[in-house]
Design a protein around this motif. Structure first.
Motif, PDB file in Angstrom:
ATOM      1  N   ARG A  39       0.819  -1.206   0.000  1.00 12.50           N
ATOM      2  CA  ARG A  39       0.000   0.000   0.000  1.00 12.50           C
ATOM      3  C   ARG A  39       0.860   1.268   0.000  1.00 12.50           C
ATOM      4  NH1 ARG A  39      -4.435   2.013  -1.838  1.00 12.50           N
ATOM      5  NH2 ARG A  39      -3.028   3.721  -2.372  1.00 12.50           N
ATOM      6  N   ASP A  91       0.724   4.480  -2.614  1.00 10.36           N
ATOM      7  CA  ASP A  91       0.626   5.883  -2.213  1.00 10.36           C
ATOM      8  C   ASP A  91       1.684   6.727  -2.920  1.00 10.36           C
ATOM      9  OD1 ASP A  91      -1.524   5.496  -0.589  1.00 10.36           O
ATOM     10  OD2 ASP A  91      -0.524   5.992   1.291  1.00 10.36           O
ATOM     11  N   GLU A 107     -10.998   6.422   3.786  1.00  9.08           N
ATOM     12  CA  GLU A 107     -10.020   5.806   2.900  1.00  9.08           C
ATOM     13  C   GLU A 107      -8.604   5.996   3.441  1.00  9.08           C
ATOM     14  OE1 GLU A 107      -8.054   3.982  -0.327  1.00  9.08           O
ATOM     15  OE2 GLU A 107     -10.105   3.821   0.443  1.00  9.08           O
ATOM     16  N   ARG A 133      -5.923   3.068   4.450  1.00  8.14           N
ATOM     17  CA  ARG A 133      -4.578   2.985   3.885  1.00  8.14           C
ATOM     18  C   ARG A 133      -3.519   2.952   4.986  1.00  8.14           C
ATOM     19  NH1 ARG A 133      -3.988   6.972  -1.382  1.00  8.14           N
ATOM     20  NH2 ARG A 133      -5.905   6.391  -2.478  1.00  8.14           N
ATOM     21  N   SER A 135      -3.446  -0.349   6.756  1.00  9.19           N
ATOM     22  CA  SER A 135      -2.861  -1.347   5.863  1.00  9.19           C
ATOM     23  C   SER A 135      -1.340  -1.252   5.840  1.00  9.19           C
ATOM     24  CB  SER A 135      -3.413  -1.174   4.445  1.00  9.19           C
ATOM     25  OG  SER A 135      -2.790  -2.076   3.545  1.00  9.19           O
TER      26      SER A 135
END
Length: 372
Positions: free
Chosen positions: A14, A18, A361, A365, A368
């Motif tokens: 993740r 990003d 969201e 993230r 995660s």
């Protein structure tokens, strides 16, 4: 470029997604191609994402080892910790880590085309335990960054090739606003107690903006200003900021207990949106025109953030509770007493930027990344 030094082979999961989101943003990246960029505080939360995105942009365009790529210089206080954070990326030819306190005159050889001054002590712990170091990082650090940029201009002697300096300021410059307004504009000015050590950060940021304006006027320098709101994302599990504690609770599978009503209403902006905004202003913003960095989809109370953290993972069956029964009632926002820390982002959005990541969201993230 050795394969093991590519960003996608060092940063995974993740977090890589990003960084990719920043690198693929529709910025004027060509302005950075073949240029050298200095970022102070390069081991910091936001700066790390910007550095990684620049290196990834080089990889995507297959110019990581050539003169046509972005050459990044990261200034850090602790070289060993920074190398551990960046891993194999620290071995790349297009990335140089240097150890230096921003309160010392910058000692960097060679031409630098862009300076992003992001070094700062932004934690409440520092405000209480090292107020002198906090204000000096802003006052002295900003002075050194601007002096360094001025030397670059003086050495070049070409008005068309001036170094662009971006100062990362803060929403804390606004102070206490009691005019009944519902949001903070760039022109807003509130009260800050100049004789309280607790305002070492706020006053340091205010003064650094005036310092920047003074250098821009007296030496005709290219200086830009951004004022980030509350930035959130995958920091660390021991981060003392309240939003980071909520995220850590979720990662550990712990229920969230609020010891207050969680009433403060604030602008939160996910770290990738913040990094994209800083780069957007660096490349497209006007000189000495401050830009609020805030997200219209990120305005929430502290209790609202905590509630979203719990609701984002229903399968974990976590709960939000209050230590004091009287705090359970939903608080009402009274604009007549003080403007909440909600920042207007119209000026930034006029540059073509918009937030992509909402609170839920962003929390997903962050959890995660920290779980990975």
């Amino acid at each position: 470029m050795r394969e093991e030094l590519r960003v996608d082979n060092v940063i995974k999961g993740r977090l890589f997604e990003d960084v990719l989101e920043i690198a693929e943003d529709e910025l004027e990246w060509n302005l950075l191609a073949g240029r050298r960029v200095l970022i102070t505080g390069a081991a910091g939360f936001i700066a790390y994402h910007m550095v990684a995105a620049m290196l990834l942009w080089n990889d995507i365009n297959a110019i990581g080892d050539g003169a046509g790529g972005i050459r990044v210089v990261g200034m850090v206080r602790n070289l060993e910790k920074a190398r551990a954070k960046y891993g194999k990326l620290a071995e790349r030819d297009d990335f140089e880590l240097i150890e230096q306190d921003v309160c010392d005159p910058f000692n960097i050889e060679g031409r630098v085309d862009y300076v992003i001054h992001a070094a700062s002590q932004a934690s409440a712990w520092h405000f209480e335990n090292d107020p002198v170091g906090t204000i000096k990082a802003n006052l002295v650090g900003t002075t050194n960054a601007l002096d360094f940029a001025k030397k670059q201009d003086d050495a070049t002697g070409d008005a068309s090739k001036k170094t662009v300096t971006l100062i990362v300021s803060s929403l804390k410059t606004y102070g206490a606003v009691t005019d009944g307004s519902h949001e903070l504009l760039e022109e807003t000015q509130g009260y800050v107690d100049i004789d309280s050590y607790k305002n070492c950060y706020a006053m340091g940021k205010r003064a650094s903006e005036t310092l920047a304006a003074s250098y821009a006027k007296q030496y005709d320098m290219n200086v830009k200003i951004v004022r980030p709101s509350y930035i959130f994302g995958a920091a660390t599990l021991d981060d003392d900021r309240v939003w980071a504690q909520f995220i850590a609770n979720v990662v550990r599978g712990e229920n969230i207990l609020l010891k207050s009503a969680g009433a403060p209403y604030r602008s939160f902006c996910y770290v990738t949106d913040t990094a994209r905004a800083i780069l957007r202003v660096l490349l497209s913003g006007e000189n000495m025109q401050p830009y609020n960095i805030s997200s219209k989809i990120g305005n929430v109370t502290i209790r609202g953030f905590a509630r979203k953290a719990v609701e984002a993972f229903p399968e974990r069956q976590l709960s939000l509770s209050f230590a004091n029964p009287e705090d359970r009632a939903e608080p009402e926002i009274d604009y007549t007493k003080q403007t909440p820390e909600i920042m207007n982002s119209d000026r930034l959005e006029a540059l073509g930027w918009s937030a992509k990541v909402d609170i839920t969201e962003g929390i997903k993230r962050a959890v995660s990344i920290l779980s990975e």
